[in-house]
Motif scaffolding. Structure first.
Motif, PDB file in Angstrom:
ATOM      1  N   MET A   1       0.841  -1.170   0.000  1.00  0.00           N
ATOM      2  CA  MET A   1       0.000   0.000   0.000  1.00  0.00           C
ATOM      3  C   MET A   1       0.888   1.235   0.000  1.00  0.00           C
ATOM      4  N   ASN A   2       0.583   2.179  -0.846  1.00  0.00           N
ATOM      5  CA  ASN A   2       1.397   3.391  -0.870  1.00  0.00           C
ATOM      6  C   ASN A   2       0.956   4.329   0.246  1.00  0.00           C
ATOM      7  N   ARG A   3       1.720   5.375   0.463  1.00  0.00           N
ATOM      8  CA  ARG A   3       1.458   6.306   1.563  1.00  0.00           C
ATOM      9  C   ARG A   3       0.106   7.014   1.412  1.00  0.00           C
ATOM     10  N   LEU A   4      -0.255   7.398   0.207  1.00  0.00           N
ATOM     11  CA  LEU A   4      -1.517   8.091  -0.018  1.00  0.00           C
ATOM     12  C   LEU A   4      -2.695   7.188   0.341  1.00  0.00           C
ATOM     13  N   SER A   5      -2.592   5.941  -0.076  1.00  0.00           N
ATOM     14  CA  SER A   5      -3.653   4.986   0.228  1.00  0.00           C
ATOM     15  C   SER A   5      -3.747   4.753   1.739  1.00  0.00           C
ATOM     16  N   THR A   6      -2.613   4.641   2.399  1.00  0.00           N
ATOM     17  CA  THR A   6      -2.584   4.457   3.856  1.00  0.00           C
ATOM     18  C   THR A   6      -3.189   5.673   4.550  1.00  0.00           C
ATOM     19  N   LEU A   7      -2.835   6.849   4.086  1.00  0.00           N
ATOM     20  CA  LEU A   7      -3.361   8.076   4.670  1.00  0.00           C
ATOM     21  C   LEU A   7      -4.879   8.152   4.500  1.00  0.00           C
ATOM     22  N   LYS A   8      -5.366   7.797   3.305  1.00  0.00           N
ATOM     23  CA  LYS A   8      -6.805   7.789   3.057  1.00  0.00           C
ATOM     24  C   LYS A   8      -7.511   6.804   3.992  1.00  0.00           C
ATOM     25  N   THR A   9      -6.930   5.634   4.171  1.00  0.00           N
ATOM     26  CA  THR A   9      -7.513   4.625   5.049  1.00  0.00           C
ATOM     27  C   THR A   9      -7.559   5.129   6.489  1.00  0.00           C
ATOM     28  N   LEU A  10      -6.472   5.770   6.941  1.00  0.00           N
ATOM     29  CA  LEU A  10      -6.431   6.316   8.295  1.00  0.00           C
ATOM     30  C   LEU A  10      -7.457   7.426   8.478  1.00  0.00           C
ATOM     31  N   LEU A  11      -7.573   8.299   7.483  1.00  0.00           N
ATOM     32  CA  LEU A  11      -8.550   9.381   7.562  1.00  0.00           C
ATOM     33  C   LEU A  11      -9.975   8.832   7.595  1.00  0.00           C
TER      34      LEU A  11
END
Length: 181
Positions: A1-11
């Protein structure tokens, strides 16, 4: 998972958790209000059965917890001496607490207390302040009292406006006044 995808999931997780907490808070508040309404209705039932001391006790618990209906009824019972020794000064205190909490009927009662010196020294300026507060809160008797005061002061246009508002809510004296030629 890339950082953007991880950030979206966390948000998204944060939003879901925040929503769940907010919903729990709303549900708890709704349950508190429902319990309080039941307590008010129970106190009212006891009052209607003529058990004034018990009703006063129940309303006092509600009043001390900040319930406007409880404060108003404690004030009324002090004013009339029902279930407790009549005490205009304590009636005034409870009307004031309830009025400051936003109860329009209490605002009207506070205005009347100031006007007639019930539980407090008479003060027409403060009476007028509370009549105006109650009128703005939609209390028809306060609207009519304010209209009468304004008529006496020569403020016919504003007086008519308040009389019309009171009349539209069924205030009989205002209705009769507006029918005059």
């Amino acid at each position: 998972m890339n950082r953007l995808s991880t950030l979206k999931t966390l948000l998204l997780s944060l939003v879901l958790i925040t929503t769940a907490v907010a919903n729990d808070d709303v549900e708890r508040e709704q349950q508190r209000i429902a319990r309080e309404m039941i307590q008010v209705l129970n106190a009212y039932a006891v009052y209607k059965m003529g058990q004034y001391e018990e009703a006063f006790s129940r309303y006092k618990v509600l009043a001390e917890a900040g319930n406007q209906q409880g404060m108003l009824n404690v004030a009324n019972m002090y004013a009339k001496g029902l279930g407790v020794e009549q005490n205009p000064s304590l009636a005034f205190v409870w009307y004031q607490r309830s009025a400051e909490a936003g109860d329009a009927i209490s605002m009207l009662e506070l205005a009347q207390a100031y006007r007639h010196g019930q539980g407090i020294e008479a003060d027409e300026t403060r009476a007028l302040h509370w009549f105006r507060q109650a009128a703005n809160a939609g209390e028809p008797d306060a609207q009519w009292q304010l209209a009468r005061h304004l008529m006496a002061e020569g403020e016919a246009d504003e007086a008519r406006l308040w009389a019309e508002r009171a009349a539209s809510q069924g205030q009989v004296a205002a209705q009769q006044f507006l029918r005059l030629p």
